[in-house]
Write an enzyme that holds these catalytic residues in place. Sequence first.
Site, PDB file in Angstrom:
ATOM      1  N   ARG A   1       1.872  14.252  13.773  1.00 51.69           N
ATOM      2  CA  ARG A   1       2.180  14.078  12.362  1.00 51.69           C
ATOM      3  C   ARG A   1       2.049  15.354  11.520  1.00 51.69           C
ATOM      4  NH1 ARG A   1      -0.236   8.603  10.251  1.00 51.69           N
ATOM      5  NH2 ARG A   1       1.518   8.808   8.847  1.00 51.69           N
TER       6      ARG A   1
ATOM      7  N   ASP B   1       5.551   0.289  11.914  1.00 55.04           N
ATOM      8  CA  ASP B   1       4.304  -0.327  11.438  1.00 55.04           C
ATOM      9  C   ASP B   1       4.179  -1.798  11.831  1.00 55.04           C
ATOM     10  OD1 ASP B   1       3.643   2.088  10.341  1.00 55.04           O
ATOM     11  OD2 ASP B   1       4.157   1.550   8.278  1.00 55.04           O
TER      12      ASP B   1
ATOM     13  N   ARG C   1      -8.185  -0.579   5.408  1.00 58.94           N
ATOM     14  CA  ARG C   1      -7.407   0.463   4.729  1.00 58.94           C
ATOM     15  C   ARG C   1      -6.112  -0.095   4.160  1.00 58.94           C
ATOM     16  NH1 ARG C   1      -6.248   5.559   7.970  1.00 58.94           N
ATOM     17  NH2 ARG C   1      -5.470   5.970   5.891  1.00 58.94           N
TER      18      ARG C   1
ATOM     19  N   LYS D   1       0.835  -1.209   0.000  1.00 57.81           N
ATOM     20  CA  LYS D   1       0.000   0.000   0.000  1.00 57.81           C
ATOM     21  C   LYS D   1       0.869   1.258   0.000  1.00 57.81           C
ATOM     22  CE  LYS D   1      -1.365   1.458   4.185  1.00 57.81           C
ATOM     23  NZ  LYS D   1      -1.063   2.829   4.611  1.00 57.81           N
ATOM     24  N   ASN D   2       1.895   1.278   0.854  1.00 61.31           N
ATOM     25  CA  ASN D   2       2.693   2.500   0.997  1.00 61.31           C
ATOM     26  C   ASN D   2       3.662   2.732  -0.162  1.00 61.31           C
ATOM     27  OD1 ASN D   2       1.320   3.071   3.285  1.00 61.31           O
ATOM     28  ND2 ASN D   2       2.950   2.499   4.712  1.00 61.31           N
TER      29      ASN D   2
ATOM     30  N   CYS E   1      -3.586  12.596  14.137  1.00 59.98           N
ATOM     31  CA  CYS E   1      -4.284  11.325  13.992  1.00 59.98           C
ATOM     32  C   CYS E   1      -4.007  10.474  15.223  1.00 59.98           C
ATOM     33  CB  CYS E   1      -3.922  10.631  12.688  1.00 59.98           C
ATOM     34  SG  CYS E   1      -2.506   9.579  12.743  1.00 59.98           S
TER      35      CYS E   1
HETATM   36  N1  EPU Z   1       7.378  14.398  10.816  1.00 62.11           N
HETATM   37  C1  EPU Z   1       7.498  15.736  11.144  1.00 62.11           C
HETATM   38  N2  EPU Z   1       7.292  16.647  10.141  1.00 62.11           N
HETATM   39  C2  EPU Z   1       6.973  16.298   8.878  1.00 62.11           C
HETATM   40  C3  EPU Z   1       6.862  14.929   8.555  1.00 62.11           C
HETATM   41  C4  EPU Z   1       7.066  14.006   9.564  1.00 62.11           C
HETATM   42  O1  EPU Z   1       7.774  16.094  12.277  1.00 62.11           O
HETATM   43  O2  EPU Z   1       6.805  17.184   8.033  1.00 62.11           O
HETATM   44  C5  EPU Z   1       7.581  13.396  11.880  1.00 62.11           C
HETATM   45  C6  EPU Z   1       6.314  12.594  12.160  1.00 62.11           C
HETATM   46  O3  EPU Z   1       5.440  13.271  13.055  1.00 62.11           O
HETATM   47  C7  EPU Z   1       6.870  11.321  12.721  1.00 62.11           C
HETATM   48  C8  EPU Z   1       8.155  11.148  11.933  1.00 62.11           C
HETATM   49  O4  EPU Z   1       8.474  12.431  11.407  1.00 62.11           O
HETATM   50  O5  EPU Z   1       7.137  11.474  14.065  1.00 62.11           O
HETATM   51  C9  EPU Z   1       8.103  10.155  10.794  1.00 62.11           C
HETATM   52  O6  EPU Z   1       6.943  10.412   9.993  1.00 62.11           O
HETATM   53  P1  EPU Z   1       6.909  10.140   8.425  1.00 62.11           P
HETATM   54  O7  EPU Z   1       6.730  11.448   7.726  1.00 62.11           O
HETATM   55  O8  EPU Z   1       8.053   9.288   8.034  1.00 62.11           O
HETATM   56  O9  EPU Z   1       5.562   9.320   8.296  1.00 62.11           O
HETATM   57  P2  EPU Z   1       4.624   9.357   7.029  1.00 62.11           P
HETATM   58  O10 EPU Z   1       5.422   9.575   5.835  1.00 62.11           O
HETATM   59  O11 EPU Z   1       3.468  10.245   7.300  1.00 62.11           O
HETATM   60  C10 EPU Z   1       4.804   6.824   6.426  1.00 62.11           C
HETATM   61  C11 EPU Z   1       3.859   5.667   6.293  1.00 62.11           C
HETATM   62  C12 EPU Z   1       3.368   5.272   7.674  1.00 62.11           C
HETATM   63  C13 EPU Z   1       4.581   4.870   8.508  1.00 62.11           C
HETATM   64  C14 EPU Z   1       5.571   6.047   8.572  1.00 62.11           C
HETATM   65  C15 EPU Z   1       6.855   5.700   9.294  1.00 62.11           C
HETATM   66  C16 EPU Z   1       2.888   6.041   4.121  1.00 62.11           C
HETATM   67  C17 EPU Z   1       1.704   6.400   3.306  1.00 62.11           C
HETATM   68  N3  EPU Z   1       2.742   6.078   5.442  1.00 62.11           N
HETATM   69  O12 EPU Z   1       4.055   7.868   7.051  1.00 62.11           O
HETATM   70  O13 EPU Z   1       2.546   4.139   7.480  1.00 62.11           O
HETATM   71  O14 EPU Z   1       4.177   4.566   9.823  1.00 62.11           O
HETATM   72  O15 EPU Z   1       5.910   6.446   7.228  1.00 62.11           O
HETATM   73  O16 EPU Z   1       7.476   4.620   8.709  1.00 62.11           O
HETATM   74  O17 EPU Z   1       3.932   5.719   3.583  1.00 62.11           O
HETATM   75  C18 EPU Z   1       0.867   2.597   8.056  1.00 62.11           C
HETATM   76  O18 EPU Z   1       0.990   2.094   6.933  1.00 62.11           O
HETATM   77  O19 EPU Z   1       0.216   2.048   8.990  1.00 62.11           O
HETATM   78  C19 EPU Z   1       1.502   3.880   8.353  1.00 62.11           C
HETATM   79  C20 EPU Z   1       1.148   4.667   9.340  1.00 62.11           C
END
Ligand code: EPU
Length: 467
Positions: free
Chosen positions: A125, A313, A405, A22-23, A120
């Site tokens: 996030r 995850d 999801r 999915k990701n 969330c």
């Molecule tokens: N963060 C910030 N600022 C930003 C972006 C992120 O502070 O602008 C922080 C977040 O709050 C968090 C950390 O950085 O503490 C890592 O977040 P990241 O941005 O890597 O998460 P994401 O890209 O929103 C993706 C996956 C998530 C997975 C995370 C971590 C997708 C669509 N989602 O989320 O997947 O947990 O990376 O590996 O790729 C899931 O599939 O269940 C899921 C939540």
Amino acid sequence: MDKFLIEGGKRLEGRVAISGAKNAALPAMAAALLTDQRVVLRNVPRVRDIGTLRSLLEELGVDSSVTHEERGNRVEIEARRLITPVAPYELVKQMRASVLVLGPLLARFGHVRVSLPGGCAIGARPINLHIKGLEKLGAALKIDHGYVDATANGLKGALIRFDTISVTGTENLMMAATLAQGETVLQNAAREPEVQDLADLLNRMGAKIEGAGSDEIMIQGVSRLHGAEHTVIPDRIETGTFITAAAITGGHLILEHCNPDHLTAIISKLSEAGVRITCNSAETASRVIEVHSNTVFSAVDLTTQEYPGFATDMQAQYMALMTQAEGTATITETIFENRFLHALEMMRMGADITLDGRRALVRGKTRLSGAQVQASDLRASACLVLAGLAAEGQTLVDRVYHIDRGYERIEERLTRVGASIRRISEDRSLPFPLSHSSRTSPQSARSLALSVRCESPQWQASPLGGV
Ligand code: EPU
């Protein structure tokens, strides 16, 4: 809202085909916005988040079609035109990954308005790193009425260093930089396989990206991208979840179409805990992981980390396993600040867990007893299903739209390998309190027959936000 009714204590045995990730599929679909030509994606998982992103593409005025194939769906996207550059709150709140349209739309059309996703269940996030990075590429961004409004008169390559590693942040900026003028360097970039898969697709579309999969990614901007075909990588988290399902039931599963190379930290940790896992390393197209387990595990501490570390995850699923291990395991969650809600639900099933900020102390081995529990996010729901498979008696997992999801028809796939798990609709009266023995009493069996209706998953968008 559908629920799962699980009768615990059944050993799993058989073969499971792993779905596409999915990701990886979500950013690949967003990447199709970078060109007016057709992008064809294969092995796209049949999960609700993909439907939500298709709804968003439709809202933008982009054509897409889906064909059922033997392995996953084939999704074709042709973004010839754009009716509106707006990703509305109603869709973004259902799926945070909607923010992935920000970079591509800005790079190609010079203007985009994306609703801020908000907090969330698993943490705040923010998307400040996406915003800062796009500003470095020369975009003007402002936030008004809950939306990020971004404009650019041609993006320009830049050196961008992420303060915190962000998966979708890296993906958004990598996509935007493909159409920027000159070179962009992303430092402290996410190294997840999904980032690399996206870079592979973008390069097939004519982008010039090097270094994806490492923490420094170089992108030479090009003036336009073209159509391409791409097969999405297998879902490493789904693979890890099925490995844990086999382990927690003392079962024997053969997982097909997966990639063990993406699960090194997960396999190593589960092996250390006593799960017997073998991987065939021969061919690459359809690799296999075999899990052969009894139910004797030892407690092993875990700290979640960015890839190549142990994925956040998989933390919830690992916690379910640790309730069945001998000894005390300390689980430290370093990525998200609030990702232990599943622990509270498992405690209602008899798990012995103490929470202390970002640390959880899981004392095993505990006898889990079936209960009514509530899923708070996608991976928490997977954890509760695993706990239900290991528990005595019946477990009713509420809010399984979360699991829909990201896991394709998980109840059907688990049933095929010996689990007793049924989807029931909300509109019937529920048979609780359920029998606490692993056998259903004649009376509760009668009440189940009267009150339970099995259904196929509902793919419509949920009213509640999520990951
Ligand atoms: N963060 C910030 N600022 C930003 C972006 C992120 O502070 O602008 C922080 C977040 O709050 C968090 C950390 O950085 O503490 C890592 O977040 P990241 O941005 O890597 O998460 P994401 O890209 O929103 C993706 C996956 C998530 C997975 C995370 C971590 C997708 C669509 N989602 O989320 O997947 O947990 O990376 O590996 O790729 C899931 O599939 O269940 C899921 C939540």
